[in-house]
Structures are given as structure tokens and as C-alpha cells.
Design a protein around this motif. Structure first.
Motif, mmCIF file in Angstrom:
data_model
loop_
_atom_site.group_PDB
_atom_site.id
_atom_site.type_symbol
_atom_site.label_atom_id
_atom_site.label_comp_id
_atom_site.label_asym_id
_atom_site.label_seq_id
_atom_site.Cartn_x
_atom_site.Cartn_y
_atom_site.Cartn_z
ATOM 1 N N PHE A 165 0.857 -1.187 0.000
ATOM 2 C CA PHE A 165 0.000 0.000 0.000
ATOM 3 C C PHE A 165 0.887 1.230 0.000
ATOM 4 O O PHE A 165 1.717 1.402 0.903
ATOM 5 C CB PHE A 165 -0.928 0.009 1.212
ATOM 6 N N VAL A 166 0.756 2.083 -1.012
ATOM 7 C CA VAL A 166 1.600 3.265 -1.144
ATOM 8 C C VAL A 166 0.744 4.527 -1.152
ATOM 9 O O VAL A 166 -0.458 4.481 -1.409
ATOM 10 C CB VAL A 166 2.447 3.208 -2.433
ATOM 11 N N ASP A 167 1.406 5.645 -0.880
ATOM 12 C CA ASP A 167 0.697 6.924 -0.866
ATOM 13 C C ASP A 167 0.321 7.376 -2.281
ATOM 14 O O ASP A 167 -0.804 7.814 -2.522
ATOM 15 C CB ASP A 167 1.559 7.999 -0.187
ATOM 16 N N VAL A 168 1.267 7.276 -3.211
ATOM 17 C CA VAL A 168 1.024 7.725 -4.585
ATOM 18 C C VAL A 168 1.638 6.722 -5.558
ATOM 19 O O VAL A 168 2.790 6.317 -5.385
ATOM 20 C CB VAL A 168 1.634 9.121 -4.866
ATOM 21 N N ALA A 169 0.871 6.333 -6.557
ATOM 22 C CA ALA A 169 1.392 5.525 -7.659
ATOM 23 C C ALA A 169 1.503 6.404 -8.891
ATOM 24 O O ALA A 169 0.536 7.081 -9.270
ATOM 25 C CB ALA A 169 0.478 4.337 -7.936
ATOM 26 N N PHE A 170 2.678 6.405 -9.504
ATOM 27 C CA PHE A 170 2.899 7.124 -10.756
ATOM 28 C C PHE A 170 2.879 6.092 -11.874
ATOM 29 O O PHE A 170 3.752 5.223 -11.951
ATOM 30 C CB PHE A 170 4.229 7.879 -10.718
ATOM 31 N N ILE A 171 1.872 6.192 -12.726
ATOM 32 C CA ILE A 171 1.574 5.169 -13.718
ATOM 33 C C ILE A 171 1.883 5.667 -15.122
ATOM 34 O O ILE A 171 1.653 6.840 -15.447
ATOM 35 C CB ILE A 171 0.084 4.751 -13.626
ATOM 36 N N ALA A 172 2.398 4.754 -15.951
ATOM 37 C CA ALA A 172 2.612 5.025 -17.379
ATOM 38 C C ALA A 172 1.576 4.258 -18.186
ATOM 39 O O ALA A 172 0.974 3.304 -17.697
ATOM 40 C CB ALA A 172 4.026 4.617 -17.781
ATOM 41 N N THR A 173 1.392 4.670 -19.433
ATOM 42 C CA THR A 173 0.436 3.986 -20.302
ATOM 43 C C THR A 173 0.883 4.081 -21.751
ATOM 44 O O THR A 173 1.608 5.015 -22.125
ATOM 45 C CB THR A 173 -0.977 4.576 -20.150
ATOM 46 N N ASN A 174 0.467 3.125 -22.560
ATOM 47 C CA ASN A 174 0.710 3.192 -24.003
ATOM 48 C C ASN A 174 -0.401 3.939 -24.722
ATOM 49 O O ASN A 174 -0.195 4.459 -25.820
ATOM 50 C CB ASN A 174 0.827 1.787 -24.587
ATOM 51 N N GLY A 175 -1.594 3.958 -24.129
ATOM 52 C CA GLY A 175 -2.717 4.645 -24.738
ATOM 53 C C GLY A 175 -3.685 5.134 -23.693
ATOM 54 O O GLY A 175 -3.844 4.517 -22.628
ATOM 55 N N ILE A 176 -4.335 6.259 -23.979
ATOM 56 C CA ILE A 176 -5.387 6.784 -23.110
ATOM 57 C C ILE A 176 -6.435 7.459 -23.976
ATOM 58 O O ILE A 176 -6.108 8.282 -24.844
ATOM 59 C CB ILE A 176 -4.838 7.762 -22.048
ATOM 60 N N SER A 177 -7.693 7.099 -23.774
ATOM 61 C CA SER A 177 -8.779 7.721 -24.518
ATOM 62 C C SER A 177 -10.019 7.758 -23.642
ATOM 63 O O SER A 177 -10.159 6.982 -22.694
ATOM 64 C CB SER A 177 -9.075 6.943 -25.808
ATOM 65 N N ALA A 178 -10.911 8.701 -23.978
ATOM 66 C CA ALA A 178 -12.162 8.801 -23.232
ATOM 67 C C ALA A 178 -13.028 7.573 -23.443
ATOM 68 O O ALA A 178 -13.801 7.186 -22.565
ATOM 69 C CB ALA A 178 -12.908 10.067 -23.654
ATOM 70 N N GLU A 179 -12.884 6.942 -24.611
ATOM 71 C CA GLU A 179 -13.737 5.788 -24.934
ATOM 72 C C GLU A 179 -13.288 4.521 -24.205
ATOM 73 O O GLU A 179 -14.118 3.750 -23.723
ATOM 74 C CB GLU A 179 -13.724 5.518 -26.443
ATOM 75 N N ARG A 180 -11.977 4.299 -24.122
ATOM 76 C CA ARG A 180 -11.485 3.005 -23.645
ATOM 77 C C ARG A 180 -10.575 3.089 -22.436
ATOM 78 O O ARG A 180 -10.048 2.083 -21.983
ATOM 79 C CB ARG A 180 -10.781 2.263 -24.786
ATOM 80 N N GLY A 181 -10.355 4.262 -21.892
ATOM 81 C CA GLY A 181 -9.542 4.385 -20.699
ATOM 82 C C GLY A 181 -8.068 4.206 -20.983
ATOM 83 O O GLY A 181 -7.556 4.657 -22.010
ATOM 84 N N LEU A 182 -7.361 3.497 -20.089
ATOM 85 C CA LEU A 182 -5.924 3.307 -20.191
ATOM 86 C C LEU A 182 -5.639 1.905 -20.731
ATOM 87 O O LEU A 182 -6.169 0.924 -20.206
ATOM 88 C CB LEU A 182 -5.252 3.478 -18.829
ATOM 89 N N THR A 183 -4.784 1.841 -21.760
ATOM 90 C CA THR A 183 -4.538 0.557 -22.419
ATOM 91 C C THR A 183 -3.046 0.336 -22.659
ATOM 92 O O THR A 183 -2.261 1.288 -22.712
ATOM 93 C CB THR A 183 -5.287 0.481 -23.764
ATOM 94 N N ASN A 245 -13.454 15.416 -18.349
ATOM 95 C CA ASN A 245 -14.873 15.252 -18.000
ATOM 96 C C ASN A 245 -15.162 13.866 -17.438
ATOM 97 O O ASN A 245 -16.174 13.669 -16.746
ATOM 98 C CB ASN A 245 -15.750 15.500 -19.234
ATOM 99 N N ALA A 246 -14.278 12.914 -17.720
ATOM 100 C CA ALA A 246 -14.463 11.543 -17.217
ATOM 101 C C ALA A 246 -13.912 11.355 -15.810
ATOM 102 O O ALA A 246 -14.078 10.284 -15.235
ATOM 103 C CB ALA A 246 -13.813 10.552 -18.154
ATOM 104 N N GLY A 247 -13.232 12.379 -15.265
ATOM 105 C CA GLY A 247 -12.832 12.238 -13.869
ATOM 106 C C GLY A 247 -11.522 12.854 -13.448
ATOM 107 O O GLY A 247 -11.475 13.639 -12.484
ATOM 108 N N PRO A 248 -10.385 12.540 -14.115
ATOM 109 C CA PRO A 248 -9.107 12.983 -13.557
ATOM 110 C C PRO A 248 -8.873 14.476 -13.701
ATOM 111 O O PRO A 248 -9.309 15.096 -14.664
ATOM 112 C CB PRO A 248 -8.073 12.200 -14.383
ATOM 113 N N ARG A 249 -8.170 15.035 -12.720
ATOM 114 C CA ARG A 249 -7.650 16.399 -12.845
ATOM 115 C C ARG A 249 -6.545 16.367 -13.890
ATOM 116 O O ARG A 249 -5.676 15.495 -13.872
ATOM 117 C CB ARG A 249 -7.093 16.850 -11.500
ATOM 118 N N THR A 250 -6.561 17.292 -14.838
ATOM 119 C CA THR A 250 -5.574 17.285 -15.910
ATOM 120 C C THR A 250 -4.634 18.467 -15.773
ATOM 121 O O THR A 250 -5.054 19.590 -15.436
ATOM 122 C CB THR A 250 -6.249 17.314 -17.295
#
Length: 253
Positions: A165-183, A245-250
Motif C-alpha cells: 500500500f503506497v501513498d502515490v502511484a505514478f503510472i505510465a500507459t501506451n494509450g489513453i482515450s475517453a472511450e477506452r480508458g488506459l490501455t 470530464n471523465a474524472g481525472p484532474r488534468t
């Protein structure tokens, strides 16, 4: 020429030549590079092209996942800006998780020397870069090592993250879209990313604009799972607004 006609020509050119270049297309069609980028985004959403740095390639060429060394040489200026902005998301003390990825590796390089942190990572190259830092307690997650990404995966890695259990996770992704999220292209890495997000109190996504609007093989998170998304200022504003609009602060840098 109508947009649909231009897009058809772009697709034919990509299939004939193996790739297309944004600047060259803009000059050829006498339009702005932003117009061409929108064309490429539309074609990508139709599933016929995949955007890459500076242009696009036809999906017929996508029988591969770029190796870590390849990804580390792309968008370096933007990745460093993103990493420096991510420093504001560090806890004053406590624990963080650094996901495997070229942008999270830049964050590892930027971690301050005057802050006591426990760093959890399943990335061998990130672990090696931090091994000599006396102010950090380094926890390397074990498991099967993927040579393409130098990340550990499978059951051993999942078991470790399930108990973490950690305070903050810094995550990477190959793709991000409003339709399909993180992939991401690999299902084994997707499971580890999913577990990494679940292990954190807060999740910060680090991804440059070339990942935005892209979709890869496997989804590992919804946008609602992300608290903060940091990207560079070249991101398409309309797409970024859909993500926000889907949630995260940008945050753009």
C-alpha cells in the motif's frame, strides 16, 4: 478536397509507403499540421492507422510493441517536463510506486535528494537508477522479467503488489482515450498496472500527447481510477477535455 477524401488519400499513402509524416502531409495538402493530426486521429479511431511520433503507420505493421530503448529516445523534452511537474505530486514523506515506463523513468531521475521516500517499482532499469540513492528505501518487485520492457510480471509480482500500500502511484500507459480508458499492448503488464493502481491511495498518470487518443490491446484502468493526469501542451484540447470530464484532474506542461 473534402476531409473524407483527404483522409482516404492519407490511408492509401500510409499503406503504400509504410508510414506518413504530419509535416509532409500538411505541405502536400496545404493545410495546417493540426488539421492533419485531426485526420490521423479520425483514421486511428476507425482502426486503420496508429499514430506514432511525427506521423502514423498502418495497423498492418503493428505486430510489435516498441522496446524500452526505442521509447526512451522519443519525446524526451516533453517527458522531462512531465516528470518535473509530477514532483509536485510527491508526498512530503512516505511511499510511492513507479510503474515501468519511459516517462516514469524520467521521474525517477528527478526525485529530490533531500526527501526520505520508500520507492516500490517493478521496473529493473528504474531500480538500477535509484540503487545508490541513500535517501530512498528501494523495494524491487520480483517476477518474470519481460526483456522488451525490463518490467517484472506474473504471479510473483502480483502477490507482492497485493500486499503493498503506497501513498502515490505514478503510472505510465501506451494509450489513453475517453472511450477506452488506459490501455497497453501486453496482458501480463496490464495486470501489474492494475494491481499497482489498486495498491495506491492516489494515482497520477504520466503520458505525453502521443499516447492521448490511442487505444492498445488491453485495458488496465478506467479514467475514473486516475486522480491526476499530467501531459504536455501539444495534447489535443478537445480530447483532453473529454478525458477531464471523465474524472481525472488534468495538468499540461
Amino acid at each position: 478536397m473534402y476531409a473524407e477524401e483527404r483522409q482516404q488519400v492519407i490511408l492509401e499513402r500510409a499503406r503504400a509507403n509504410g508510414r506518413v509524416d504530419v509535416t509532409a502531409l500538411a505541405d502536400e495538402f496545404t493545410v495546417t499540421t493540426e488539421t492533419i493530426r485531426r485526420d490521423l486521429t479520425i483514421l486511428e479511431r476507425h482502426g486503420v492507422l496508429r499514430r506514432v511520433h511525427g506521423g502514423a503507420i498502418p495497423v498492418e505493421r503493428l505486430g510489435f510493441e516498441p522496446a524500452l530503448a526505442t521509447r526512451e529516445g522519443v519525446m524526451m523534452t516533453e517527458k522531462v517536463r512531465i516528470a518535473k511537474a509530477a514532483l509536485a505530486e510527491l508526498p512530503a514523506e512516505g511511499s510511492i510506486l513507479l510503474d515501468a515506463g519511459s516517462t516514469t523513468a524520467r521521474l525517477a531521475d528527478e526525485l529530490p535528494n533531500d526527501r526520505e521516500l520508500t520507492v516500490v517499482t517493478h521496473s529493473v532499469n528504474i531500480a538500477l537508477s535509484l540503487a545508490a540513492r541513500p535517501n530512498l528505501t528501494l523495494m524491487l518487485v520480483g517476477g518474470r522479467l519481460r526483456s522488451r520492457t525490463l518490467a517484472t510480471v506474473d504471479a510473483w509480482a502480483l502477490q507482492a503488489l497485493d500486499a503493498t500500500f503506497v501513498d502515490v502511484a505514478f503510472i505510465a500507459t501506451n494509450g489513453i482515450s475517453a472511450e477506452r480508458g488506459l490501455t497497453t499492448p501486453d496482458a501480463a503488464e496490464a495486470m501489474i498496472k492494475r494491481a499497482a493502481i489498486a495498491s495506491s491511495r492516489r494515482c497520477v498518470l504520466l503520458a505525453d500527447h502521443t499516447k492521448v487518443g490511442n487505444d492498445c490491446f488491453t485495458r488496465f484502468a478506467e479514467l475514473k481510477d486516475i486522480d491526476t493526469f499530467i501531459t504536455d501542451s501539444d495534447v489535443d484540447p478537445a480530447t483532453l477535455e473529454e478525458i477531464a470530464n471523465a474524472g481525472p484532474r488534468t495538468i499540461t506542461v
